[in-house]
Design a protein around this motif. Sequence first.
Motif, PDB file in Angstrom:
ATOM      1  N   ILE A   1       0.866  -1.170   0.000  1.00  0.00           N
ATOM      2  CA  ILE A   1       0.000   0.000   0.000  1.00  0.00           C
ATOM      3  C   ILE A   1       0.910   1.229   0.000  1.00  0.00           C
ATOM      4  CG2 ILE A   1      -1.848  -1.194   1.221  1.00  0.00           C
ATOM      5  CD1 ILE A   1      -0.878   0.412   3.749  1.00  0.00           C
ATOM      6  N   ASP A   2       0.355   2.390  -0.211  1.00  0.00           N
ATOM      7  CA  ASP A   2       1.188   3.598  -0.154  1.00  0.00           C
ATOM      8  C   ASP A   2       1.735   3.752   1.260  1.00  0.00           C
ATOM      9  OD1 ASP A   2       0.950   4.196  -2.788  1.00  0.00           O
ATOM     10  OD2 ASP A   2      -0.743   5.568  -2.532  1.00  0.00           O
ATOM     11  N   GLY A   3       3.046   3.809   1.362  1.00  0.00           N
ATOM     12  CA  GLY A   3       3.681   3.866   2.671  1.00  0.00           C
ATOM     13  C   GLY A   3       3.911   2.488   3.264  1.00  0.00           C
ATOM     14  N   GLY A   4       3.591   1.458   2.515  1.00  0.00           N
ATOM     15  CA  GLY A   4       3.739   0.085   3.003  1.00  0.00           C
ATOM     16  C   GLY A   4       5.093  -0.506   2.663  1.00  0.00           C
ATOM     17  N   THR A   5       5.085  -1.813   2.395  1.00  0.00           N
ATOM     18  CA  THR A   5       6.365  -2.500   2.194  1.00  0.00           C
ATOM     19  C   THR A   5       7.080  -2.029   0.921  1.00  0.00           C
ATOM     20  OG1 THR A   5       7.412  -4.651   1.953  1.00  0.00           O
ATOM     21  CG2 THR A   5       5.214  -4.455   1.021  1.00  0.00           C
ATOM     22  N   LYS A   6       8.364  -1.855   1.065  1.00  0.00           N
ATOM     23  CA  LYS A   6       9.176  -1.503  -0.112  1.00  0.00           C
ATOM     24  C   LYS A   6      10.013  -2.702  -0.533  1.00  0.00           C
ATOM     25  CE  LYS A   6      11.034   2.637   1.219  1.00  0.00           C
ATOM     26  NZ  LYS A   6      11.819   3.855   1.001  1.00  0.00           N
ATOM     27  N   SER A   7      10.499  -3.410   0.478  1.00  0.00           N
ATOM     28  CA  SER A   7      11.437  -4.486   0.182  1.00  0.00           C
ATOM     29  C   SER A   7      10.829  -5.556  -0.727  1.00  0.00           C
ATOM     30  CB  SER A   7      11.928  -5.129   1.478  1.00  0.00           C
ATOM     31  OG  SER A   7      10.833  -5.663   2.178  1.00  0.00           O
ATOM     32  N   HIS A   8       9.582  -5.930  -0.466  1.00  0.00           N
ATOM     33  CA  HIS A   8       8.950  -6.965  -1.279  1.00  0.00           C
ATOM     34  C   HIS A   8       8.782  -6.500  -2.725  1.00  0.00           C
ATOM     35  CE1 HIS A   8       7.805  -8.298   2.777  1.00  0.00           C
ATOM     36  NE2 HIS A   8       7.701  -9.504   2.258  1.00  0.00           N
ATOM     37  N   VAL A   9       8.399  -5.224  -2.886  1.00  0.00           N
ATOM     38  CA  VAL A   9       8.161  -4.701  -4.233  1.00  0.00           C
ATOM     39  C   VAL A   9       9.483  -4.632  -5.001  1.00  0.00           C
ATOM     40  CG1 VAL A   9       7.100  -2.827  -5.519  1.00  0.00           C
ATOM     41  CG2 VAL A   9       6.323  -3.320  -3.233  1.00  0.00           C
ATOM     42  N   VAL A  10      10.502  -4.180  -4.322  1.00  0.00           N
ATOM     43  CA  VAL A  10      11.809  -4.082  -4.988  1.00  0.00           C
ATOM     44  C   VAL A  10      12.311  -5.483  -5.362  1.00  0.00           C
ATOM     45  CG1 VAL A  10      14.208  -3.341  -4.675  1.00  0.00           C
ATOM     46  CG2 VAL A  10      12.345  -1.908  -3.842  1.00  0.00           C
ATOM     47  N   ASP A  11      12.025  -6.439  -4.502  1.00  0.00           N
ATOM     48  CA  ASP A  11      12.398  -7.830  -4.826  1.00  0.00           C
ATOM     49  C   ASP A  11      11.720  -8.284  -6.118  1.00  0.00           C
ATOM     50  OD1 ASP A  11      13.921  -7.963  -2.619  1.00  0.00           O
ATOM     51  OD2 ASP A  11      12.587  -9.265  -1.458  1.00  0.00           O
ATOM     52  N   LEU A  12      10.439  -7.950  -6.258  1.00  0.00           N
ATOM     53  CA  LEU A  12       9.708  -8.332  -7.472  1.00  0.00           C
ATOM     54  C   LEU A  12      10.303  -7.638  -8.691  1.00  0.00           C
ATOM     55  CD1 LEU A  12       6.032  -8.188  -6.150  1.00  0.00           C
ATOM     56  CD2 LEU A  12       7.212 -10.229  -6.940  1.00  0.00           C
ATOM     57  N   ALA A  13      10.648  -6.365  -8.519  1.00  0.00           N
ATOM     58  CA  ALA A  13      11.260  -5.615  -9.626  1.00  0.00           C
ATOM     59  C   ALA A  13      12.590  -6.266 -10.009  1.00  0.00           C
ATOM     60  CB  ALA A  13      11.468  -4.167  -9.214  1.00  0.00           C
ATOM     61  N   GLU A  14      13.327  -6.710  -9.001  1.00  0.00           N
ATOM     62  CA  GLU A  14      14.614  -7.362  -9.283  1.00  0.00           C
ATOM     63  C   GLU A  14      14.420  -8.672 -10.045  1.00  0.00           C
ATOM     64  OE1 GLU A  14      16.496  -7.518  -5.492  1.00  0.00           O
ATOM     65  OE2 GLU A  14      17.253  -5.457  -5.658  1.00  0.00           O
ATOM     66  N   LEU A  15      13.346  -9.374  -9.718  1.00  0.00           N
ATOM     67  CA  LEU A  15      13.035 -10.615 -10.447  1.00  0.00           C
ATOM     68  C   LEU A  15      12.817 -10.317 -11.933  1.00  0.00           C
ATOM     69  CD1 LEU A  15      10.402 -12.525  -8.256  1.00  0.00           C
ATOM     70  CD2 LEU A  15      12.720 -13.235  -8.739  1.00  0.00           C
ATOM     71  N   ILE A  16      12.021  -9.275 -12.182  1.00  0.00           N
ATOM     72  CA  ILE A  16      11.727  -8.914 -13.572  1.00  0.00           C
ATOM     73  C   ILE A  16      13.020  -8.478 -14.267  1.00  0.00           C
ATOM     74  CG2 ILE A  16      10.441  -7.301 -15.059  1.00  0.00           C
ATOM     75  CD1 ILE A  16       8.289  -7.260 -12.809  1.00  0.00           C
ATOM     76  N   SER A  17      13.793  -7.718 -13.534  1.00  0.00           N
ATOM     77  CA  SER A  17      15.065  -7.253 -14.104  1.00  0.00           C
ATOM     78  C   SER A  17      15.970  -8.443 -14.436  1.00  0.00           C
ATOM     79  CB  SER A  17      15.734  -6.320 -13.099  1.00  0.00           C
ATOM     80  OG  SER A  17      17.032  -6.019 -13.510  1.00  0.00           O
ATOM     81  N   ALA A  18      16.033  -9.389 -13.526  1.00  0.00           N
ATOM     82  CA  ALA A  18      16.893 -10.562 -13.746  1.00  0.00           C
ATOM     83  C   ALA A  18      16.397 -11.394 -14.923  1.00  0.00           C
ATOM     84  CB  ALA A  18      16.922 -11.415 -12.483  1.00  0.00           C
ATOM     85  N   ALA A  19      15.074 -11.429 -15.084  1.00  0.00           N
ATOM     86  CA  ALA A  19      14.507 -12.216 -16.194  1.00  0.00           C
ATOM     87  C   ALA A  19      14.797 -11.534 -17.535  1.00  0.00           C
ATOM     88  CB  ALA A  19      13.013 -12.384 -16.004  1.00  0.00           C
ATOM     89  N   ASP A  20      14.950 -10.229 -17.482  1.00  0.00           N
ATOM     90  CA  ASP A  20      15.204  -9.433 -18.693  1.00  0.00           C
ATOM     91  C   ASP A  20      14.248  -9.859 -19.820  1.00  0.00           C
ATOM     92  OD1 ASP A  20      16.289  -7.568 -20.282  1.00  0.00           O
ATOM     93  OD2 ASP A  20      18.120  -8.696 -20.763  1.00  0.00           O
ATOM     94  N   PRO A  21      12.942  -9.728 -19.592  1.00  0.00           N
ATOM     95  CA  PRO A  21      11.992 -10.305 -20.545  1.00  0.00           C
ATOM     96  C   PRO A  21      11.926  -9.543 -21.861  1.00  0.00           C
ATOM     97  CG  PRO A  21      10.837  -9.058 -18.859  1.00  0.00           C
ATOM     98  CD  PRO A  21      12.282  -9.001 -18.502  1.00  0.00           C
ATOM     99  N   LYS A  22      11.640 -10.306 -22.907  1.00  0.00           N
ATOM    100  CA  LYS A  22      11.507  -9.703 -24.244  1.00  0.00           C
ATOM    101  C   LYS A  22      10.042  -9.790 -24.655  1.00  0.00           C
ATOM    102  CE  LYS A  22      15.929  -9.194 -24.767  1.00  0.00           C
ATOM    103  NZ  LYS A  22      16.244  -8.238 -23.693  1.00  0.00           N
TER     104      LYS A  22
END
Lengths: 618, 412
Positions: free
Chosen positions: A163-184
């Motif tokens: 939520i706004d003001g909620g967890t950051k670490s989990h969201v950044v982890d998800l972003a890192e997953l997408i980044s690592a996948a480097d999807p096309k």
Amino acid sequence: MTQKPEDIKVIIATDCGSTTTKAILIQYDEEKGEYRQTYRGEAPTTVESPFEDVTKGVLNSISELSELSGRELLDENNMILKKSSPSEGADIYISTSSAGGGLQMMVAGVVRSMTAESAERAALGAGAIVMDVIASNDHRLPHEQIERIRQLRPDMILLSGGIDGGTKSHVVDLAELISAADPKPRLGIGFKLPVIYAGNRDAREEVSGTLEEKVDLVIVDNLRPVLEKENLGPARDKIHDMFMEHVMQQAPGYKKLMEWTDSPIMPTPGAVGAIIERVAQLYDLQVVGVDIGGATTDVFSVFVDPEDEKPVFNRTVSANLGMSYSISNILAEATLPNISRWVPFPIDERELRNQIKNKMIRPTTIPQTLHSLAVEQAIAREALRLAFVQHKSFATTLKGVQKQRTIADAFVQTGTEGTIVNMMNLDLLVGSGGVLSHAPRRNQSAMMMIDAFRPEGITRLAVDSIFMMPHLGVLSEVHPKAATEVFLKDCLVYIGTCIAPVGQIKESKDVMKYSIDLPQGRQEGMLRQGEMLLFPLGVGEKASAVFEPTGKADVGAGKGTRVETVVHGGVVGLILDGRGRPLMTVPDDKDARIQQMLSWLENLKVYNMDELKALGRA
Amino acid sequence: MQTSGYRQAFRILIIVMLWAATPAGSLGVEPEDAGTGLPVIPPMNLVAADTPNDNGNGITLRWDCPPGDDGSGAVISGYVVLRSENSREGYLETAVLGPGTAKYIDNGPAADPVTGEKIHFIRNKPYYYRVAARYASGYRAVSGASGPVQGRAQWFHDGKIPVLTATVLFFALVILYIQKARLQGSELYVRPIAGMKEIDNAIGRATEMGRPILYVLGLGSPEDIATIASYTILARVARKTAEYRTELIVPCNEPIVMTIAQETVRNAYMEAGHPDAYSDDMVFFVTSMQFAYVAAVNGLMLREKTATNCYFGKFYAESLLLSETGNIAGSIQVAGTDEVAQLPFFVTTCDYTLIGEELYAASAYLGRDPLLLGALKAQDFAKALVMILIVAGAVLMSFGIDWLLEIITVRM
């Protein structure tokens, strides 16, 4: 589009499907002062090789429209004639598309049942096919999640979480997953995959830092700013924009088609959802719509959320339930006994299996005999039922919301898992798709919908006459009045009204006393348990009715409470369903079951009974 | 008079019969009480038998009172029970009973008239009995001997057959349901407990909000059933917080409870595959003083802004203080206690409350262990049966039909 709605008199709308492109012509009737759909043309879709240009199919379908209507719609350069006159041209041209698999998305969120589910709702509502949902608690290891993103190659990813003001670490982890996948992306070599971030606003910087270089990142408002509220609008709108900007730009011929249209091209399911949502909003209705296709079944609903009393739109796609490519999945999920219970003659397992498998390997065939028609309609009942079960489990109240209680709640504490689909409140049930729209008799469509959806209380039934809901959905964005008028007058074929008392009554006992003032005279009587009755009441006709359920039955006003209402007719008429809700179980004994089915089918004039009974004897 | 002649003939007949019936060694019968004119008759038909359903420490004597005993003491002032190890001699008084008495259970000592020594009743030893009727006029008529009879212990108290039946039935049900649970696995239906179902969502909420979860085990001691049930739920919560990577705070009121809770949480984190995420600081001791503990936990809630508070265990006056603070702080709260007095407070302040035995059922519901599930189902079935019997009994008794009561009555 710069035209004022009142200047729009002639509209061409196309829907580019995977196999056919369907065009309809909508014209303003000056005398009656209303918009009506007048002609329909159809041509094969040309998105695949050898043509690889969707506009060819579009032009072919519009040519057919032109020939049928006698109105010049294309100029000498094979371009749509814009600006209408009494004999030629159209004021606007609009289109939807599901060609090339439609919009295929992946969504990600922190908790599967919270932000990930909201993201899924946003994507489905925008008309996407959700290929997978990635969540922090989906019990997959990071490398499995990365592998999955790479494998699926979606058109777009919607990332949410916190939520706004909620967890950051989990969201950044998800972003890192997408980044690592480097999807096309699936379409367009050399393009970056569009990723929409609709999560915790405090994590935007970190998410941008992680993803900016690898994907085409767009940030919108959080779709779950607080757990108590969903804000799906911005994410949905951005999905539409990105669909146009990225996905459509890469599909063969769509760049040209986009230049032709006066409004952005919408994904077909998104357009269907849009018209259902708009009609529900306009007429204050609670609606369920279903589109049963060859590979998938889409269910749309608008129901009032009991928590905040606002209408909520939901769409689900049952990707494994369809009447041709996925027909074997229906057998696997519904199981043979559940299918055969709807077949009104003796049929052995082998025969039923053969028919199902034949349909799967020859998906374009249609039933040629009463035998195969009855079997196909039995399968359709189960497909619709299962799709609706899935829909109900998805259309729930928001989870993780704080509750306020009083001591009176001590023994009635309900969780947040409850569905918002309340069939007693359902006003209109709309069916679409070949098996429903093209059934030889509308009575068959009515019976299939009643058996599958089990409407409760008083519910109007309708089918989409020629599958023009997508066209009207996109039109509703441009000209809501025209869209809703055509939807109610031409798109929907009203089958009639189903009156189904809720309650489990003992066999052959009285369920409900009825008194209906039909045009041909008053009909009075007692509906008994297990009985189905049909009274003729034509399209556009209304009848005053009084229903007095017995103590255990309820037609909407409470158990045993009398209801006085006006019921609407249709091509089939008024159907009184005394089978109770939950629906009575069909007898285990084969002969008794067939007798039971035959009595229902005979009363509702579903099939030619002589032929059907002959099948039983054979 | 004719009537008087019949009476006289009847008296003579009785005397003759008694004479004939009196065994050898009888202490003698006076033919007639001089005061009342009635014949002096000893207690008749004396039967001594082992007292049933006892541990062998008693012999039951029954006799028929002589015709003159109307219970008032006017004719017969009482009876004396005599016991001997020999049928012919050595009878000692073991009890003196009032008039109208026709039954006695002998299990006490007899006094030796010579030495004054108390001779105790001994299990499995053969005894002979006689009962003497003491007439108000001073006569003493002694019955014939009955015996030998031994006081034997019984294996089973046949008055408790309903208890045995209920016990056998209950254990059969437990075994049946355990088997069923093993066969059906997790498909065995257990009524969903909203509070338990919502725990996952409550943990999810904390995760989305990026805030910790507070778990309070109550003020119970480690051996309290409520505290034991709470460990099971803590294990589940801890496993989920490990999976969701959400912070868990467990403040304890009792050092031993803390140690067990630490072990529970550590195991849960290991099972979830995140042993590295566990820290001993998650579970800590605050104080054993009730209100000091409340103050500390309330402070935690407000400082840490916990998103979810779980209260499972034994709670007393602190229940409302804790849950009201949590409610004001906007946390989702799930509570469960077997302290009935505290339930209204939890119901009104918490989002979900487990009522009474639901707390114990929660372990079965969460764990889906066939043993727990089977026992839970069997208990529910037995409770349903008891309820049916109560209703059926009440209805039958209302109509004066008492056979059901007869069947289920336990006779001590």
